[in-house]
Design a protein around this motif. Structure first.
Motif, PDB file in Angstrom:
ATOM      1  N   HIS A  55       0.861  -1.198   0.000  1.00  0.00           N
ATOM      2  CA  HIS A  55       0.000   0.000   0.000  1.00  0.00           C
ATOM      3  C   HIS A  55       0.889   1.237   0.000  1.00  0.00           C
ATOM      4  CE1 HIS A  55      -3.897  -1.750   2.044  1.00  0.00           C
ATOM      5  NE2 HIS A  55      -3.586  -2.374   0.937  1.00  0.00           N
ATOM      6  N   GLU A 115      -3.180  -7.434  -3.907  1.00  0.00           N
ATOM      7  CA  GLU A 115      -4.108  -8.290  -4.632  1.00  0.00           C
ATOM      8  C   GLU A 115      -4.711  -7.610  -5.859  1.00  0.00           C
ATOM      9  OE1 GLU A 115      -4.262  -7.466  -1.421  1.00  0.00           O
ATOM     10  OE2 GLU A 115      -6.315  -7.025  -0.782  1.00  0.00           O
ATOM     11  N   SER A 126     -10.085  -9.243   1.515  1.00  0.00           N
ATOM     12  CA  SER A 126      -9.495  -8.029   0.954  1.00  0.00           C
ATOM     13  C   SER A 126      -8.763  -7.218   2.003  1.00  0.00           C
ATOM     14  CB  SER A 126     -10.581  -7.173   0.310  1.00  0.00           C
ATOM     15  OG  SER A 126     -11.467  -6.695   1.311  1.00  0.00           O
ATOM     16  N   TYR A 127      -7.749  -6.524   1.557  1.00  0.00           N
ATOM     17  CA  TYR A 127      -7.021  -5.606   2.425  1.00  0.00           C
ATOM     18  C   TYR A 127      -6.774  -4.391   1.547  1.00  0.00           C
ATOM     19  CZ  TYR A 127      -3.629  -3.881   5.844  1.00  0.00           C
ATOM     20  OH  TYR A 127      -2.968  -3.141   6.778  1.00  0.00           O
ATOM     21  N   ARG A 128      -7.841  -3.605   1.401  1.00  0.00           N
ATOM     22  CA  ARG A 128      -7.828  -2.535   0.412  1.00  0.00           C
ATOM     23  C   ARG A 128      -6.884  -1.400   0.767  1.00  0.00           C
ATOM     24  NH1 ARG A 128     -12.923  -3.412  -2.441  1.00  0.00           N
ATOM     25  NH2 ARG A 128     -14.179  -4.740  -1.079  1.00  0.00           N
ATOM     26  N   TYR A 129      -6.288  -0.844  -0.261  1.00  0.00           N
ATOM     27  CA  TYR A 129      -5.531   0.378  -0.112  1.00  0.00           C
ATOM     28  C   TYR A 129      -6.515   1.455   0.314  1.00  0.00           C
ATOM     29  CZ  TYR A 129      -2.947   4.546  -1.510  1.00  0.00           C
ATOM     30  OH  TYR A 129      -2.344   5.759  -1.521  1.00  0.00           O
ATOM     31  N   THR A 168     -10.934  -6.101  -4.912  1.00  0.00           N
ATOM     32  CA  THR A 168      -9.550  -5.693  -4.715  1.00  0.00           C
ATOM     33  C   THR A 168      -9.312  -4.187  -4.795  1.00  0.00           C
ATOM     34  OG1 THR A 168      -8.886  -5.962  -7.036  1.00  0.00           O
ATOM     35  CG2 THR A 168      -8.696  -7.896  -5.629  1.00  0.00           C
ATOM     36  N   SER A 189      -9.482  -0.131  -4.268  1.00  0.00           N
ATOM     37  CA  SER A 189      -9.738   0.718  -3.110  1.00  0.00           C
ATOM     38  C   SER A 189     -11.125   1.331  -3.256  1.00  0.00           C
ATOM     39  CB  SER A 189      -8.707   1.845  -3.034  1.00  0.00           C
ATOM     40  OG  SER A 189      -8.968   2.800  -4.043  1.00  0.00           O
TER      41      SER A 189
END
Lengths: 320, 317
Positions: free
Chosen positions: A130, A138, B155-158, B195, B197
């Motif tokens: 990030h 991903e 998910s690990y979104r920006y 995926t 953001s």
């Protein structure tokens, strides 16, 4: 025995500030190579011109200029030094990014990072991603990889596996049966199978160990013997179940005299990324020994030279 | 904006714990006292009270509440007293165990929390259930639902504001094509929704509206009403772009008892009171011409009603 340097001298040495005064490279290697990761953290925090604190995500990020600078100056040794001084999360994030850029043949690197790191370290790599690239790991993978492999790769990097010691053996057994059927499919068909993706990207490593045992009983053959036509599936299985075997194979390939430049770099990557984990490098060396009949140290002694060799050997002896 | 009201002068956690203990002593339970304390403490404060209670009495506050309280009120207090991560883990676990194609709770947890909050939920899930949330979701759901839900919970979104407009244009076009062909569970659609953001997704759907003169949600409304997957997809997009509207819809069905989402009222009030319940309330009033608090008091009774009203910040405490 080389004397150790203090932090300031290291920073100066690496920044090339003392041009003409020579860098006591032996001391540099000895200090860095033997340094504990907390010591390196202090180094990163102290070197504000090279590293920038990402407070939100709790790690110290490398300035692009620093990375470029070192790469110009030092080649293989310095590539190792750069990687070594970086925070493990940043290292892994950059490995994945590079693999994505290089394409097809490098996707096993993504598998390696996703499957051999702990849940916290994989998560950390995603945080670093990030910070470094303004997008999630991903999403980058998902939008750059198409076809059969996308599902599995996205699944593997998104995993946040349970790491405790509870496991349901009968669950593992039924997963083993599913895998047993799917794995024999031709080409990449196995990884297009949603059940295979589910099992490999959501189950804990302990669960997979139990699955492994059941598979071998059911099939009478070794799941890790390259059972699938899909190389990425075989890599994932090996990385998840027997990482030291996987790494020793990689090392062997990179130390081969016919290895190309890209493959040779694997040596650096494996050493630098595994040396922080106390017993791992030791395990890998033992596995290597068993598998290939020669000691890793000896092979490195013969096949590499100069500061690079000294650095690798220092990392190796640190683990003993 | 949150609706939780905490006074500036708050007793120490051990004083609160003492008070709570007295609420359970003797015959019956002093629910008013429980509400007056717990419904006016932040998550951090509640955590400390739980610890203090355990030190003083040797028992987990939640266990005592479980013994002493009944049904809706208990449920509200239970959800409220848990730490947000644990709460989400509990909700997710329940949702997997009794999953049906109409169940949208997993998507709700995955899409209306921040990346960090979702992460805490995943960590709490490990600790509480000894497995990962994605394992359970994968195991209990099937087909297209599984594909979408596993991706969403993983998910690990920006979380930055940066947006790539060229990409937004491309992906808006892609989505439009897939939807035209009723290809709702297409891999690319799922990839984008799970995926990208939230900023990027918003930009994409704004672009969609510019290009096609219609909001994506409106386009999707024209699909088959009985298509549960389509319903989930629409809710997903809504949660990622205008969560307060999603919550208003769910609240309305819950209050009018027209849905199958039991416990939605309790769930939404307790999970949003410290986040955006105020905005949800305002939107609710705008769309239904009646304040949320009024709608709730018309539909609920007793201590349960008092608890919800307190969390709405509308009681006199």
């Amino acid at each position: 025995m080389a004397h150790t340097l203090d932090l300031e001298s290291i920073v100066e040495a690496i920044s090339g500030k003392n041009v003409g005064m020579g860098v006591d490279e032996k001391a540099l290697i000895s200090t860095l190579g033997n340094s504990h990761k907390d010591h390196r953290k202090l180094f990163r925090k102290a070197s504000k011109s090279f590293f920038e604190e990402d407070e939100e995500r709790a790690f110290e990020k490398c300035h692009d200029q620093f990375v470029k600078h070192l790469k110009l100056e030092f080649s293989r040794f310095n590539n190792a030094v750069v990687m070594w001084s970086m925070h493990p999360w940043e290292r892994d994030a950059r490995v994945v990014k590079k693999a994505l850029k290089k394409g097809d043949e490098c996707y096993s690197l993504i598998v390696e990072v996703a499957c051999t790191r702990s849940s916290e370290d994989l998560l950390g790599a995603r945080k670093a991603y990030h910070s470094l690239f303004d997008q999630s790991m991903e999403e980058d993978i998902a939008s750059n990889i198409h076809g059969a492999r996308r599902k599995l790769l996205v699944g593997l990097v998104s995993a946040y596996r349970y790491e405790g010691n509870k496991v349901k053996d009968d669950s593992a057994k039924s997963d083993a049966k599913i895998l047993a059927e799917a794995v024999a499919s031709p080409g990449e068909k196995a990884i297009e199978n949603d059940e295979v993706v589910r099992i490999l990207s959501t189950r804990s490593k302990l669960h997979l160990q139990h699955l492994y045992k059941h598979y071998n009983q059911i099939k009478g053959s070794d799941l890790l013997g390259g059972v699938s036509e899909s190389s990425i599936l075989n890599d994932a299985l090996l990385c998840l179940l027997k990482p030291s075997v996987y790494f020793s194979k990689i090392l062997n390939a990179s130390l081969n005299k016919d290895a190309d430049k890209g493959t040779k770099k694997w040596l650096t990557r494996v050493f630098v990324t595994r040396a922080d984990h106390s017993d791992e490098l030791k395990e890998i060396a033992e596995e290597y020994n068993q598998r290939y009949g020669e000691t890793l140290a000896q092979n490195i002694q013969e096949k590499t030279r100069g500061n690079y060799r000294d650095f690798l050997l220092t990392l190796l002896s640190k683990s003993n | 904006m949150a609706t939780l009201k905490v006074s500036s002068h708050v007793p120490s956690p051990s004083e609160d714990a003492e008070q709570l203990k007295s609420a359970f002593d003797g015959w019956g339970t002093n629910e008013d006292l429980i509400i007056s304390i717990l419904a006016h403490r932040s998550a951090e404060q509640r955590k400390l009270i739980r610890q203090a209670y355990h030190e003083a009495s040797g028992e987990d506050l939640l266990k005592t509440l479980d013994k002493e309280l009944t049904s809706d009120f208990e449920r509200a207090i239970l959800l409220w007293t848990l730490e947000p991560g644990e709460r989400d883990a509990l909700l997710a676990n329940e949702a997997t165990k009794r999953w049906t194609s109409s169940n949208q709770v997993l998507m709700e947890v995955a899409c209306t929390r921040t990346s960090t909050q979702l992460l805490h939920a995943r960590q709490a899930y490990h600790a509480r259930y000894k497995k990962s949330i994605e394992e359970d979701v994968a195991h209990h759901t099937t087909g297209d639902f599984r594909k979408l839900l596993v991706s969403l919970v993983s998910s690990y979104r920006y979380e930055g504001d940066e947006v790539n407009m060229t990409l937004a244009k491309q992906e808006a076009k892609l989505i439009h094509e897939k939807i035209k062909d009723k290809n709702y569970s297409d891999e690319d659609v799922i990839r984008i929704l799970s995926t990208r953001s939230k900023a990027q997704i918003n930009a994409t759907f704004n672009r969609y509206q510019d290009e096609h003169g219609e909001e994506i949600l409106k386009t999707l409304e024209e699909g088959d009403e009985d298509d549960k997957f389509l319903g989930l997809l629409r809710s997903t997009i809504q949660c990622l772009t205008r969560p307060e509207l999603y919550f208003v819809d769910v609240l309305r069905s819950a209050i009018n008892k027209t849905g199958t989402d039991e416990g939605a009222l309790t769930r939404i009030v307790t999970t949003r009171a410290e986040i955006d319940l105020k905005v949800i309330g305002e939107e609710y009033q705008r769309r239904n011409s009646i304040p949320l608090e009024k709608a709730i008091t018309k539909d609920t009774r007793g201590d349960y009603e008092k608890m919800l009203v307190a969390l709405l910040g509308e009681d006199d405490a």
